[in-house]
Design a protein around this motif. Structure first.
Motif, PDB file in Angstrom:
ATOM      1  N   THR A  36     -27.842  -6.889  27.749  1.00  0.00           N
ATOM      2  CA  THR A  36     -27.987  -8.307  27.389  1.00  0.00           C
ATOM      3  C   THR A  36     -26.727  -9.078  27.761  1.00  0.00           C
ATOM      4  OG1 THR A  36     -29.496  -7.818  25.559  1.00  0.00           O
ATOM      5  CG2 THR A  36     -28.340  -9.920  25.481  1.00  0.00           C
ATOM      6  N   ARG A  90     -31.253 -16.440  25.866  1.00  0.00           N
ATOM      7  CA  ARG A  90     -30.331 -15.468  25.281  1.00  0.00           C
ATOM      8  C   ARG A  90     -29.473 -16.109  24.183  1.00  0.00           C
ATOM      9  NH1 ARG A  90     -32.660 -10.839  25.785  1.00  0.00           N
ATOM     10  NH2 ARG A  90     -32.902 -10.104  27.934  1.00  0.00           N
ATOM     11  N   LYS A  91     -29.050 -17.333  24.396  1.00  0.00           N
ATOM     12  CA  LYS A  91     -28.255 -18.020  23.368  1.00  0.00           C
ATOM     13  C   LYS A  91     -29.084 -18.208  22.096  1.00  0.00           C
ATOM     14  CE  LYS A  91     -25.457 -21.400  24.476  1.00  0.00           C
ATOM     15  NZ  LYS A  91     -24.877 -22.633  25.074  1.00  0.00           N
ATOM     16  N   CYS A 133     -23.610  -7.718  20.941  1.00  0.00           N
ATOM     17  CA  CYS A 133     -24.934  -7.491  21.526  1.00  0.00           C
ATOM     18  C   CYS A 133     -24.889  -6.308  22.506  1.00  0.00           C
ATOM     19  CB  CYS A 133     -25.437  -8.747  22.219  1.00  0.00           C
ATOM     20  SG  CYS A 133     -24.561  -9.220  23.716  1.00  0.00           S
ATOM     21  N   SER A 149     -31.572 -16.269  21.114  1.00  0.00           N
ATOM     22  CA  SER A 149     -31.762 -14.966  20.462  1.00  0.00           C
ATOM     23  C   SER A 149     -30.506 -14.508  19.741  1.00  0.00           C
ATOM     24  CB  SER A 149     -32.192 -13.915  21.495  1.00  0.00           C
ATOM     25  OG  SER A 149     -31.153 -13.660  22.427  1.00  0.00           O
ATOM     26  N   GLU A 178     -26.549  -9.475  31.593  1.00  0.00           N
ATOM     27  CA  GLU A 178     -27.570 -10.420  32.054  1.00  0.00           C
ATOM     28  C   GLU A 178     -27.139 -11.859  31.745  1.00  0.00           C
ATOM     29  OE1 GLU A 178     -32.371 -11.315  31.509  1.00  0.00           O
ATOM     30  OE2 GLU A 178     -31.254 -10.311  29.930  1.00  0.00           O
ATOM     31  N   LEU A 179     -26.564 -12.040  30.582  1.00  0.00           N
ATOM     32  CA  LEU A 179     -26.122 -13.370  30.186  1.00  0.00           C
ATOM     33  C   LEU A 179     -24.941 -13.828  31.033  1.00  0.00           C
ATOM     34  CD1 LEU A 179     -26.448 -15.765  28.353  1.00  0.00           C
ATOM     35  CD2 LEU A 179     -25.264 -14.516  26.533  1.00  0.00           C
TER      36      LEU A 179
END
Length: 388
Positions: free
Chosen positions: A338, A360-361, A334, A363, A341-342
């Motif tokens: 991202t 996020r998980k 990714c 997506s 942020e995760l």
């Protein structure tokens, strides 16, 4: 008379049989004779190696049926048939426990002895303790598993017989069916462990040396894996993975040849799951990944999955067993914002962080990796390491 004529016509001799059971000494002598006859006939079959081989044409059937297993089932059925000559339920159960059960116990011990022996487990384990090529060992263990599978299935069928249910004989049959089923489960897993251990040994031996297993895991080409000139890019699995997958294919082929369809299905799934875990633990969680490295891991993941493509009746079955590795590739591939942020959200304690993690998980289609494992994988990205 019983010694000369085991399993006589029970319709003509019920009173004689009852008379024998009524006298304890006579009953024990009679049943001991019956048991010795049964064990002698059964053991004669399992002492011949050829009798452990599956019948010709059994390669594609769900349950392979070695001759030894058929003999054991026949002796068990004979004992239950002979018990019909007794007029009381408790005497019938007594007969079964003294004649049929010892045969099943002895056969289970024989299966265990063959699986544990030098030609079984011993041939899977090299003198150094590392798991190595073990075609013969897989075949020997497979024969014991096939026999146990067939016996367990036959015992469950016999347990449903009306006569058996009338005197409570189904309980002992179900107990021994469970024992044989536990044996098959344990030894199918042992074969899968052997394949996974050999795979691990090959990965550790060829992929890394000494203290270098923290080196960057990346291709030899440009960092931009989308470059138009593909001459310097590696478009196949990495060399070490190809070396590790070669013996893995052999172990899967060994299992296919040794087991019936039902047992092989369990075995390949276990091998796929265990070797996926090896790649995650031994590579993903210790190497440092550039963008090109993540691309290379994706190719290695595909090469690993290819080993099992022909095994899976349904693609979903294979995806389920290799899902953890697929999610690792997704997390490593990714975009940088991202990923950071995760990581921040996973390290926070608030509800806002939890909401970001879940979003996020979702997506990234990450469902098998728990939060701790996901965080560990994300921290193997070089862009994250460089920022830190």
């Amino acid at each position: 008379h019983v010694s000369r004529n085991p399993y006589a016509d029970v319709e003509e001799t019920p009173k004689v049989l009852d008379a024998l059971v009524c006298e304890q000494a006579h009953a024990e002598a009679w049943l001991d004779a019956e048991c010795e006859h049964a064990k002698a006939r059964a053991s004669k079959s399992w002492n011949e190696a050829k009798n452990w081989a599956a019948s010709a044409g059994d390669g594609d059937v769900e349950y392979k049926a070695p001759y030894v297993a058929q003999v054991v089932v026949e002796e068990t059925q004979n004992a239950f048939e002979s018990a019909k000559g007794l007029s009381r339920a408790d005497w019938r159960l007594y007969f079964v426990n003294r004649v049929a059960i010892p045969v099943l116990d002895e056969f289970l011990d024989e299966c265990e002895s063959r699986a544990v022996g030098s030609k079984g487990l011993g041939s899977l384990v090299a003198a150094t303790g590392s798991w190595r090529s073990g075609t013969e060992g897989t075949a020997v263990i497979g024969a014991a598993v096939n026999a146990s599978t067939f016996v367990a299935r036959a015992l469950r069928v016999l347990a449903e017989d009306t006569f058996v249910l009338e005197f409570g004989g189904e309980k002992c049959l179900e107990t021994y069916a469970s024992k044989f089923e536990k044996f098959t489960t344990r030894w199918i897993d042992a074969v899968a462990d052997a394949a996974a251990s050999q795979f691990t040994d090959k990965v550790l031996g060829d992929a890394y040396a000494g203290s270098t297993h923290l080196q960057a895991y990346e291709t030899l080409g440009d960092e931009d894996d989308d470059a138009s000139d593909g001459s310097s890019r590696n478009v196949s699995a990495s060399g070490y993975m190809l070396a590790a997958l070669a013996p893995l294919r052999d172990r899967v082929a060994d299992a296919r040849a040794a087991f019936g369809v039902a047992a092989f299905e369990k075995c390949w799934r276990a091998i796929a799951s265990k070797t996926t875990r090896v790649i995650v633990d031994r590579i993903v969680c210790v190497a440092t990944f550039s963008r090109a490295g993540a691309k290379q891991l994706e190719r290695d993941r595909d090469a690993h999955a290819d080993v099992f493509v022909e095994c899976a009746k349904r693609p979903s079955a294979l995806r389920a067993k290799t899902k953890t590795l697929a999610e690792c590739v997704s997390a490593l591939s990714c975009d940088g914002p991202t990923a950071r942020e995760l990581i921040d959200a996973l390290c926070s304690d608030g509800m806002k962080g939890l909401a970001v993690v879940n979003a996020r998980k979702s997506s990234l289609n990450v469902t098998a990796l728990d939060d701790a494992s996901l965080l560990r994988v994300l921290r193997r990205r070089r862009d994250v390491v460089d920022v830190a």
